[in-house]
Motif scaffolding. Sequence first.
Motif, PDB file in Angstrom:
ATOM      1  N   ARG A 233       0.860  -1.188   0.000  1.00 16.25           N
ATOM      2  CA  ARG A 233       0.000   0.000   0.000  1.00 16.25           C
ATOM      3  C   ARG A 233       0.893   1.234   0.000  1.00 16.25           C
ATOM      4  N   VAL A 234       0.711   2.079  -1.011  1.00 11.72           N
ATOM      5  CA  VAL A 234       1.525   3.281  -1.141  1.00 11.72           C
ATOM      6  C   VAL A 234       0.612   4.494  -1.325  1.00 11.72           C
ATOM      7  N   GLY A 235       0.704   5.458  -0.403  1.00 10.19           N
ATOM      8  CA  GLY A 235      -0.054   6.692  -0.516  1.00 10.19           C
ATOM      9  C   GLY A 235       0.853   7.843  -0.922  1.00 10.19           C
ATOM     10  N   LEU A 236       0.250   8.952  -1.342  1.00  7.34           N
ATOM     11  CA  LEU A 236       1.021  10.091  -1.828  1.00  7.34           C
ATOM     12  C   LEU A 236       0.736  11.350  -1.010  1.00  7.34           C
ATOM     13  N   LEU A 237       1.819  12.020  -0.596  1.00  4.97           N
ATOM     14  CA  LEU A 237       1.668  13.331   0.048  1.00  4.97           C
ATOM     15  C   LEU A 237       1.175  14.356  -0.973  1.00  4.97           C
ATOM     16  N   THR A 238       1.776  14.348  -2.149  1.00  2.00           N
ATOM     17  CA  THR A 238       1.338  15.202  -3.252  1.00  2.00           C
ATOM     18  C   THR A 238       1.097  14.290  -4.445  1.00  2.00           C
ATOM     19  N   ASP A 239       0.110  14.603  -5.280  1.00  2.00           N
ATOM     20  CA  ASP A 239      -0.129  13.696  -6.397  1.00  2.00           C
ATOM     21  C   ASP A 239       0.105  14.353  -7.747  1.00  2.00           C
ATOM     22  N   HIS A 240      -0.896  15.017  -8.309  1.00  2.00           N
ATOM     23  CA  HIS A 240      -0.738  15.525  -9.668  1.00  2.00           C
ATOM     24  C   HIS A 240      -0.266  16.981  -9.676  1.00  2.00           C
ATOM     25  N   ILE A 241       0.977  17.178  -9.222  1.00  2.93           N
ATOM     26  CA  ILE A 241       1.585  18.503  -9.305  1.00  2.93           C
ATOM     27  C   ILE A 241       2.983  18.352  -9.911  1.00  2.93           C
ATOM     28  N   ALA A 242       3.496  19.450 -10.467  1.00  6.06           N
ATOM     29  CA  ALA A 242       4.820  19.413 -11.099  1.00  6.06           C
ATOM     30  C   ALA A 242       5.900  19.141 -10.053  1.00  6.06           C
TER      31      ALA A 242
ATOM     32  N   ALA B 258       6.558  11.024  -1.038  1.00  2.00           N
ATOM     33  CA  ALA B 258       6.508  12.488  -1.090  1.00  2.00           C
ATOM     34  C   ALA B 258       5.816  12.994  -2.345  1.00  2.00           C
ATOM     35  N   TYR B 259       6.003  12.291  -3.470  1.00  2.00           N
ATOM     36  CA  TYR B 259       5.403  12.774  -4.712  1.00  2.00           C
ATOM     37  C   TYR B 259       5.087  11.601  -5.636  1.00  2.00           C
ATOM     38  N   HIS B 260       4.369  11.911  -6.701  1.00  2.00           N
ATOM     39  CA  HIS B 260       3.761  10.927  -7.599  1.00  2.00           C
ATOM     40  C   HIS B 260       4.702   9.812  -8.044  1.00  2.00           C
ATOM     41  N   ASP B 261       5.751  10.147  -8.797  1.00  2.00           N
ATOM     42  CA  ASP B 261       6.603   9.102  -9.364  1.00  2.00           C
ATOM     43  C   ASP B 261       7.429   8.364  -8.309  1.00  2.00           C
ATOM     44  N   GLN B 262       7.746   9.034  -7.227  1.00  3.24           N
ATOM     45  CA  GLN B 262       8.503   8.381  -6.154  1.00  3.24           C
ATOM     46  C   GLN B 262       7.723   7.187  -5.609  1.00  3.24           C
ATOM     47  N   GLY B 263       6.400   7.298  -5.568  1.00  8.85           N
ATOM     48  CA  GLY B 263       5.572   6.211  -5.061  1.00  8.85           C
ATOM     49  C   GLY B 263       5.072   5.268  -6.135  1.00  8.85           C
ATOM     50  N   LEU B 264       4.696   5.823  -7.299  1.00 13.22           N
ATOM     51  CA  LEU B 264       4.035   4.999  -8.308  1.00 13.22           C
ATOM     52  C   LEU B 264       4.985   4.154  -9.146  1.00 13.22           C
ATOM     53  N   ILE B 265       6.207   4.600  -9.345  1.00 13.82           N
ATOM     54  CA  ILE B 265       7.144   3.771 -10.120  1.00 13.82           C
ATOM     55  C   ILE B 265       7.426   2.445  -9.396  1.00 13.82           C
ATOM     56  N   PRO B 266       7.815   2.462  -8.117  1.00 11.01           N
ATOM     57  CA  PRO B 266       8.018   1.166  -7.449  1.00 11.01           C
ATOM     58  C   PRO B 266       6.713   0.388  -7.285  1.00 11.01           C
ATOM     59  N   PHE B 267       5.603   1.114  -7.040  1.00 11.98           N
ATOM     60  CA  PHE B 267       4.331   0.399  -6.858  1.00 11.98           C
ATOM     61  C   PHE B 267       3.952  -0.368  -8.114  1.00 11.98           C
ATOM     62  N   LYS B 268       4.003   0.307  -9.262  1.00 12.78           N
ATOM     63  CA  LYS B 268       3.593  -0.359 -10.505  1.00 12.78           C
ATOM     64  C   LYS B 268       4.581  -1.446 -10.922  1.00 12.78           C
ATOM     65  N   THR B 269       5.834  -1.274 -10.549  1.00 13.55           N
ATOM     66  CA  THR B 269       6.834  -2.304 -10.844  1.00 13.55           C
ATOM     67  C   THR B 269       6.572  -3.563 -10.028  1.00 13.55           C
ATOM     68  N   LEU B 270       6.202  -3.381  -8.764  1.00 12.27           N
ATOM     69  CA  LEU B 270       6.011  -4.517  -7.870  1.00 12.27           C
ATOM     70  C   LEU B 270       4.617  -5.141  -7.962  1.00 12.27           C
ATOM     71  N   SER B 271       3.630  -4.374  -8.437  1.00  7.40           N
ATOM     72  CA  SER B 271       2.255  -4.892  -8.434  1.00  7.40           C
ATOM     73  C   SER B 271       1.915  -5.697  -9.687  1.00  7.40           C
ATOM     74  N   PHE B 272       2.789  -5.657 -10.700  1.00  8.56           N
ATOM     75  CA  PHE B 272       2.630  -6.501 -11.889  1.00  8.56           C
ATOM     76  C   PHE B 272       1.254  -6.362 -12.553  1.00  8.56           C
ATOM     77  N   GLY B 273       0.755  -5.118 -12.665  1.00  9.15           N
ATOM     78  CA  GLY B 273      -0.501  -4.878 -13.374  1.00  9.15           C
ATOM     79  C   GLY B 273      -1.749  -5.221 -12.604  1.00  9.15           C
ATOM     80  N   LYS B 274      -1.614  -5.539 -11.316  1.00 13.95           N
ATOM     81  CA  LYS B 274      -2.796  -5.870 -10.522  1.00 13.95           C
ATOM     82  C   LYS B 274      -3.047  -4.840  -9.429  1.00 13.95           C
ATOM     83  N   GLY B 275      -2.411  -3.688  -9.564  1.00 14.05           N
ATOM     84  CA  GLY B 275      -2.598  -2.641  -8.567  1.00 14.05           C
ATOM     85  C   GLY B 275      -3.922  -1.923  -8.735  1.00 14.05           C
ATOM     86  N   VAL B 276      -4.345  -1.281  -7.642  1.00 13.05           N
ATOM     87  CA  VAL B 276      -5.613  -0.549  -7.627  1.00 13.05           C
ATOM     88  C   VAL B 276      -5.379   0.837  -7.043  1.00 13.05           C
TER      89      VAL B 276
END
Length: 350
Positions: free
Chosen positions: A161-170, A266-284
């Motif tokens: 489970r990975v949450g984001l402090l900031t999401d869709h910001i530059a 802390a931010y979008h890619d910091q959380g989502l890159i490892p999450f999507k790599t580890l979840s193998f397309g079954k993430g929600v």
Amino acid sequence: MDGSKKIRLGISIGDLNGIGCEVALKTFEDPRMLDFCTPVLFASNKTVSHQKQTLNLELSFNGVHNAEKVLDGKINVVNVWKETPETSFGQATQEGGKYAIKSLRAAVEALKNNEIDVLVTAPINKNNIQAEDFKFPGHTDYLAKELNGESLMFMVTDELRVGLLTDHIAVKDVANAITTKLIQEKVATMSKSLQMDFGIRRPKIALLGINPHSGDNGTIGKEDEKIMKPIIEKLFNDGHLVYGPYSADSFFGSNGHNKFDAVLAAYHDQGLIPFKTLSFGKGVNFTAGLSKVRTSPDHGTAYEIAGQGKANESSFKEAVFTAIRIFRNRKEFEELTKNPLKKQRVKRSA
């Protein structure tokens, strides 16, 4: 909800030119899925029929004028529009964005009126949804406005489970956006969600640092020293099991995430890159902290394969199961908190 009825699962169909409708229909092409919930798609009979024929899918559905008329044991389509929108698979068109918004608005309205119990949103294009009356960077921001609560973008699987402090910001705006108040709010929202939505009594949360190596004691940026460390210490002293900040580059590679119930990036890619790599397309993607349950698959519109029948519905199906599971967990949590004698049944954190 009437205990005799199945969970009514609303679906906003997303961009008509993407794979949203495809993965939703493929999910419920399997009749066994109707044992778990009653699906309610917000679109039109003509739109769903066109998608079904284009993709050579074998399923039938029940068209209704509003969500109050849906039938259990059937795939239901609420007719939100009468016209036939033009479909241009693989293209980002104004038409695609316009009907994505129509579907979303109708689904959220039904959710607010308790005509559906949970919502699963198919992917949208953040560019073509922009309109005079819809200026949101994505689903999360719109839902935060429409539904009560403090939203948290929370990416989940059974093990991660990975949450984001900031999401869709530059990225250039991240450091200035992270404040003591924001960290407190997001930790509180995550902690409450872990208890209420995932049945974890005393959640253990890891925070990732903002800068490389969490700033190296101030050598690479001062934010981790001045903002992250003091608030983490305060939260811990106040009784929260919050730890960090951890250096993001080695945290997942060293299996640090396995020691915690959730990770706050802390931010979008910091959380989502490892999450999507580890979840193998079954993430929600789950929007925690709201008064209603909303999930979505962890992928986008995938224009490059839209209309070709190639889309994999695994993540959408997981989004369906996650929404159902969270809805039931919330109901159980409500009952447990109403009756303190049952509290010991709440699962303890590992």
